[in-house]
Design an enzyme around this catalytic site. Structure first.
Site, mmCIF file in Angstrom:
data_model
loop_
_atom_site.group_PDB
_atom_site.id
_atom_site.type_symbol
_atom_site.label_atom_id
_atom_site.label_comp_id
_atom_site.label_asym_id
_atom_site.label_seq_id
_atom_site.Cartn_x
_atom_site.Cartn_y
_atom_site.Cartn_z
ATOM 1 N N GLY A 147 62.119 38.167 43.503
ATOM 2 C CA GLY A 147 62.206 37.997 42.056
ATOM 3 C C GLY A 147 62.004 39.316 41.355
ATOM 4 N N ARG A 150 57.780 39.974 36.400
ATOM 5 C CA ARG A 150 57.347 38.829 35.596
ATOM 6 C C ARG A 150 58.258 37.614 35.774
ATOM 7 N NH1 ARG A 150 52.161 39.802 34.879
ATOM 8 N NH2 ARG A 150 51.697 41.592 33.551
ATOM 9 N N SER A 173 48.825 47.061 47.973
ATOM 10 C CA SER A 173 48.927 48.284 47.173
ATOM 11 C C SER A 173 47.808 49.249 47.532
ATOM 12 C CB SER A 173 48.869 47.953 45.679
ATOM 13 O OG SER A 173 47.638 47.351 45.353
ATOM 14 N N HIS A 188 45.485 38.943 38.908
ATOM 15 C CA HIS A 188 45.900 38.218 40.116
ATOM 16 C C HIS A 188 44.674 37.671 40.846
ATOM 17 C CE1 HIS A 188 50.287 38.962 40.993
ATOM 18 N NE2 HIS A 188 50.114 39.670 39.884
ATOM 19 N N ARG A 192 43.579 33.461 41.784
ATOM 20 C CA ARG A 192 43.518 32.919 43.141
ATOM 21 C C ARG A 192 42.274 32.066 43.335
ATOM 22 N NH1 ARG A 192 44.913 38.429 44.417
ATOM 23 N NH2 ARG A 192 42.817 38.849 45.191
#
Length: 309
Positions: A147, A150, A173, A188, A192
């Site tokens: 994707g 966003r 990262s 993020h 979770r």
């Protein structure tokens, strides 16, 4: 224990009266209605069964002796043992993962979605989600979600694994001295489930080889950036190809159920720098190779999921 469900919707039903959202309008146009949640347990109304209030719901005893955990709308009921059935709100799917993690929901526990309403786009979307939650695919199994920025690809990856009891989140990262990036990472992390394990590593091939259970990789693009940096290959992108081979080999051999997120880079403007074009070409190649080795691949666009045959 016999369970009958005259209704499975939220208190206002689905569609809700005088609601003109797309979800309710779609059902109304199709002449479909889900009645507010009610249940008969061994022929007895749920309210007539012995029960105890717990935070977020009720612990119910069936006339035949079975045990049921019932969520309030939007609730996360606290378990008091092991259950024969659970009535849960699909708008909070990570609670099913938590109950499985605690041992309150076993493989033979009946999981019943209730309180259905326009928080869901459609009954078809509910069925799509339940296919991931009710009978999780064991590893080895690989899914690649592609994707743009966003697009909702990370949220879709988390949604697919939300009901799993044991999830390792591989954050790929490299550390950055960047406040805006740190804010993204923290957003993020807050989204979770708290019981997921987070492993921050750029050694993705090695992590996949030793993985177990369910694994979410987010994401392939950030891993590739770190790999190019580590190899000093921005001016010689071909030098990174052996590292890509290592990742494909580990992806093929991993025993885990893996859902990986990657950027679809072929739909935007051509990068104006040589390094940008090299990154685009390498990631496009890597996406193709990962998809070829995946049982599932999908494209996420504006939060909608399109399966790739």
């Amino acid at each position: 224990m016999n369970i009958e469900l005259p209704g499975t919707a939220g208190p206002a039903g689905w569609p809700a009266a005088d609601c003109h959202c797309a979800s309710c309008a779609r059902l109304r146009a199709a002449g479909v209605r889900y009645e507010p949640f009610s249940a008969l347990i061994d022929g007895v109304p749920l309210a007539g069964c012995p029960q105890e209030a717990v935070p977020g719901g009720r612990d119910v005893r069936a006339p035949s002796g079975g045990r049921i955990l019932v969520a309030e709308p939007g609730g996360r009921p606290e378990p008091r043992g092991v259950y024969d059935a659970v009535f849960l709100d699909p708008a909070v799917p990570d609670h099913l993962g938590r109950l499985r993690d605690l041992g309150a929901v076993r493989p033979d526990t009946r999981v019943v979605p209730v309180h259905l309403d326009h928080r869901l786009r459609s009954p078809e979307e509910l069925e799509r989600r339940l296919s991931h939650w009710l009978d999780p695919v064991p590893g080895p199994h690989r899914t690649l979600l592609l994707g743009g920025t966003r697009s909702g690809k990370s949220a879709e990856a988390e949604l697919r694994l939300a009901a799993c009891p044991d999830v390792t989140y591989l954050a790929t990262s490299a550390p950055r001295d960047d406040a805006e990036w740190s804010a993204r990472v923290e957003a993020h992390r807050r989204r979770r489930p708290s019981w997921w394990r987070t492993v921050e590593t750029t050694a993705l091939p090695e992590a996949l080889e030793s993985a177990a259970g369910a694994v979410l990789v987010d994401g392939i693009g950030t891993w590739l950036t770190a790999a190019i940096d580590e190899a000093g290959a921005w001016d010689a992108p071909h030098a990174i190809l052996p590292r890509l081979d290592e990742l494909i080999g580990a992806w093929r051999r991993t025993p885990a159920r893996v859902v990986a997120v990657s950027d679809e880079v072929g739909l935007s403007l051509v990068p104006t720098t040589a390094s940008g074009r090299a990154f685009r070409d390498l990631l496009g190649l890597l996406n193709q190779r990962l998809a070829a080795e995946s049982e599932e691949a999908a494209l996420v666009v504006a939060g909608r999921v399109v399966g790739l045959p």
